[in-house]
Enzyme design. Structure first.
Site, PDB file in Angstrom:
ATOM      1  N   ASP A   9      70.477  35.182  24.712  1.00  0.00           N
ATOM      2  CA  ASP A   9      69.272  35.753  24.417  1.00  0.00           C
ATOM      3  C   ASP A   9      69.320  35.600  22.695  1.00  0.00           C
ATOM      4  O   ASP A   9      70.180  35.610  22.230  1.00  0.00           O
ATOM      5  CB  ASP A   9      69.382  37.461  24.783  1.00  0.00           C
ATOM      6  CG  ASP A   9      68.333  38.238  24.349  1.00  0.00           C
ATOM      7  OD1 ASP A   9      67.068  37.826  24.191  1.00  0.00           O
ATOM      8  OD2 ASP A   9      68.737  39.314  23.676  1.00  0.00           O
ATOM      9  N   ASP A  11      66.714  38.265  20.359  1.00  0.00           N
ATOM     10  CA  ASP A  11      66.491  39.508  19.564  1.00  0.00           C
ATOM     11  C   ASP A  11      67.725  40.695  20.065  1.00  0.00           C
ATOM     12  O   ASP A  11      67.785  40.688  21.235  1.00  0.00           O
ATOM     13  CB  ASP A  11      65.253  40.054  19.680  1.00  0.00           C
ATOM     14  CG  ASP A  11      64.214  39.020  18.951  1.00  0.00           C
ATOM     15  OD1 ASP A  11      64.272  38.835  17.956  1.00  0.00           O
ATOM     16  OD2 ASP A  11      63.553  38.478  19.778  1.00  0.00           O
ATOM     17  N   GLY A  53      56.053  40.849  22.436  1.00  0.00           N
ATOM     18  CA  GLY A  53      55.226  41.207  21.555  1.00  0.00           C
ATOM     19  C   GLY A  53      53.571  41.716  21.858  1.00  0.00           C
ATOM     20  O   GLY A  53      53.317  42.699  21.773  1.00  0.00           O
ATOM     21  N   LYS A  54      53.077  40.758  22.610  1.00  0.00           N
ATOM     22  CA  LYS A  54      51.739  40.903  22.886  1.00  0.00           C
ATOM     23  C   LYS A  54      51.731  42.109  24.023  1.00  0.00           C
ATOM     24  O   LYS A  54      50.908  43.041  24.120  1.00  0.00           O
ATOM     25  CB  LYS A  54      51.143  39.722  23.332  1.00  0.00           C
ATOM     26  CG  LYS A  54      50.850  38.768  22.492  1.00  0.00           C
ATOM     27  CD  LYS A  54      49.972  37.584  22.941  1.00  0.00           C
ATOM     28  CE  LYS A  54      50.668  36.432  23.858  1.00  0.00           C
ATOM     29  NZ  LYS A  54      51.887  35.730  23.412  1.00  0.00           N
ATOM     30  N   GLU A  55      52.625  41.976  24.971  1.00  0.00           N
ATOM     31  CA  GLU A  55      52.569  42.919  26.194  1.00  0.00           C
ATOM     32  C   GLU A  55      53.077  44.472  25.670  1.00  0.00           C
ATOM     33  O   GLU A  55      52.691  45.295  25.916  1.00  0.00           O
ATOM     34  CB  GLU A  55      53.991  42.374  26.884  1.00  0.00           C
ATOM     35  CG  GLU A  55      53.654  41.284  27.888  1.00  0.00           C
ATOM     36  CD  GLU A  55      53.961  39.944  26.932  1.00  0.00           C
ATOM     37  OE1 GLU A  55      54.317  39.963  25.679  1.00  0.00           O
ATOM     38  OE2 GLU A  55      53.660  38.789  27.602  1.00  0.00           O
ATOM     39  N   HIS A  82      49.196  39.975  17.031  1.00  0.00           N
ATOM     40  CA  HIS A  82      50.438  39.226  17.184  1.00  0.00           C
ATOM     41  C   HIS A  82      51.001  38.010  16.345  1.00  0.00           C
ATOM     42  O   HIS A  82      51.892  37.706  15.933  1.00  0.00           O
ATOM     43  CB  HIS A  82      50.742  38.883  19.072  1.00  0.00           C
ATOM     44  CG  HIS A  82      52.053  38.364  19.075  1.00  0.00           C
ATOM     45  ND1 HIS A  82      52.368  37.194  19.792  1.00  0.00           N
ATOM     46  CD2 HIS A  82      53.300  39.200  19.254  1.00  0.00           C
ATOM     47  CE1 HIS A  82      53.544  37.290  20.233  1.00  0.00           C
ATOM     48  NE2 HIS A  82      54.135  38.296  19.825  1.00  0.00           N
ATOM     49  N   PRO A 127      58.387  29.950  17.229  1.00  0.00           N
ATOM     50  CA  PRO A 127      58.609  29.649  15.772  1.00  0.00           C
ATOM     51  C   PRO A 127      59.634  30.888  15.341  1.00  0.00           C
ATOM     52  O   PRO A 127      60.305  30.525  14.130  1.00  0.00           O
ATOM     53  CB  PRO A 127      57.267  29.845  15.431  1.00  0.00           C
ATOM     54  CG  PRO A 127      56.280  29.393  16.403  1.00  0.00           C
ATOM     55  CD  PRO A 127      57.035  29.796  17.723  1.00  0.00           C
ATOM     56  N   ASP A 183      71.610  41.731  25.150  1.00  0.00           N
ATOM     57  CA  ASP A 183      72.002  42.800  24.561  1.00  0.00           C
ATOM     58  C   ASP A 183      71.294  44.309  25.015  1.00  0.00           C
ATOM     59  O   ASP A 183      71.400  45.250  24.743  1.00  0.00           O
ATOM     60  CB  ASP A 183      71.304  42.752  23.315  1.00  0.00           C
ATOM     61  CG  ASP A 183      70.018  42.915  22.969  1.00  0.00           C
ATOM     62  OD1 ASP A 183      69.517  41.934  23.446  1.00  0.00           O
ATOM     63  OD2 ASP A 183      69.332  44.028  22.437  1.00  0.00           O
TER      64      ASP A 183
HETATM   65  C1  XBP Z   1      63.139  40.599  22.610  1.00  0.00           C
HETATM   66  C2  XBP Z   1      61.507  41.117  22.739  1.00  0.00           C
HETATM   67  C3  XBP Z   1      60.516  40.506  21.724  1.00  0.00           C
HETATM   68  C4  XBP Z   1      60.597  40.889  20.312  1.00  0.00           C
HETATM   69  C5  XBP Z   1      59.258  40.286  19.885  1.00  0.00           C
HETATM   70  O1  XBP Z   1      63.298  39.374  22.762  1.00  0.00           O
HETATM   71  O2  XBP Z   1      61.438  41.759  23.521  1.00  0.00           O
HETATM   72  O3  XBP Z   1      59.489  40.845  22.583  1.00  0.00           O
HETATM   73  O4  XBP Z   1      60.587  42.360  20.265  1.00  0.00           O
HETATM   74  O5  XBP Z   1      59.113  39.102  19.920  1.00  0.00           O
HETATM   75  P1  XBP Z   1      64.619  38.910  23.406  1.00  0.00           P
HETATM   76  P2  XBP Z   1      57.488  38.658  20.028  1.00  0.00           P
HETATM   77  O6  XBP Z   1      65.669  40.168  23.330  1.00  0.00           O
HETATM   78  O7  XBP Z   1      64.222  38.398  24.812  1.00  0.00           O
HETATM   79  O8  XBP Z   1      65.009  37.687  22.337  1.00  0.00           O
HETATM   80  O9  XBP Z   1      56.580  39.388  19.231  1.00  0.00           O
HETATM   81  O10 XBP Z   1      57.531  37.053  19.840  1.00  0.00           O
HETATM   82  O11 XBP Z   1      57.465  38.788  21.559  1.00  0.00           O
HETATM   83 MG    MG Z   2      67.552  41.031  23.466  1.00  0.00          MG
END
Ligand code: XBP
Ligand code: MG
Length: 255
Positions: A9, A11, A53-55, A82, A127, A183
């Site tokens: 993963d 983030d 993010g959009k969700e 977004h 990106p 995480d």
């Molecule tokens: C974490 C998320 C993502 C980011 C925002 O992703 O929930 O939505 O917060 O990213 P992960 P975007 O832990 O699966 O890596 O705005 O690009 O959706």
């Molecule tokens: Mg994560």
């Protein structure tokens, strides 16, 4: 049979990007659009239960913006917000203020040296992932990952297993051939639903979540001079995760 691949993963797992990265960028996009919305550190912790993010923006509007008059093209409005948020986010990453978490670079290098394949499965947009990897590990690092499964490559975001299934399909591997790293609770659920018991490295936002099904829960991957704290599961005598330690864990999980 041996351990074939590690799937990460992004983030919260590779780097703590949420509080000082995505959250700040969302707020910049809201201000720029003339909206009076501001996501505090605390509120963002709740909003993170919605992946994508959009969700997340759509959920916020539904839950907290009853007074707001939405535009006719709400979907387009969310998409524009977004896009703007991602531009701000990538600009923030380019400042180099968000490092990888402890042990991430070491473990990736060790996996490469030992011929273990690498992949990414994230809810975030491609990106964003590219900018993070290039900023922290250098331009060459994109080639370390055989597949980067990201964002809207699948329609159902975590906790659905789709992004992991997509990555497994690209790797032509079964879940039992891999270890997955997450995480968060939604990430843990996604990995479990894809058929793999993940290794969890918690952070401030996720430390009190439920990681049912996880193989191991620790505070970070650890390094020789920075041991991890075991929180659940059997890490034996290990003070930091190595490919050899992961192989032992993986053997136990498949036997
Ligand atoms: C974490 C998320 C993502 C980011 C925002 O992703 O929930 O939505 O917060 O990213 P992960 P975007 O832990 O699966 O890596 O705005 O690009 O959706
Ligand atoms: Mg994560």
């Amino acid at each position: 049979m041996s351990l074939q691949a590690l799937i990460f993963d992004v983030d919260g797992t590779l780097a703590d990007t949420e509080r000082d990265g995505h959250r700040v960028a969302f707020n910049q996009a809201f201000t720029e659009a003339g909206l009076g919305w501001h996501w505090s550190v605390e509120q963002y912790g709740q909003l993170l239960n919605v992946a994508g993010g959009k969700e997340r923006i759509r959920h916020y509007i539904q839950q907290y913006c009853a007074e707001w008059q939405p535009p006719q093209d709400l979907q387009g409005c969310i998409a524009d917000l977004h896009t703007a948020k991602n531009q701000h986010y990538q600009a923030l990453l380019s400042q180099g203020t968000i490092p990888l978490r402890p042990g991430v670079e070491r473990l990736l290098q060790e996996a490469r040296a030992e011929g273990i394949r690498l992949a990414i499965a994230t809810t975030s947009d491609l990106p964003n992932v590219i900018t993070l990897l290039e900023q922290t590990l250098g331009k060459d690092s994109l080639s370390w990952f055989e597949t980067i499964a990201a964002g809207d490559m699948v329609s159902a975001k975590k906790p659905a297993p789709d992004i992991y299934n997509y990555a497994l399909n690209q790797l032509a591997l079964e879940p039992a051939d891999c270890l997955m790293f997450e995480d968060s609770q939604v990430g843990c659920q996604a990995a479990c639903a894809a058929g793999c018991r993940p290794i969890i490295t918690v952070n401030d936002y996720t430390q009190n979540q439920d990681f049912a099904g996880a193989l191991l829960v620790i505070n970070h991957l650890g390094n020789p001079d920075q041991p991890f704290t075991p929180l659940a599961g059997d890490s034996g005598e290990a003070k930091y995760l190595t490919i050899s330690g992961l192989t032992t864990l993986w053997n136990k999980s498949v036997s």
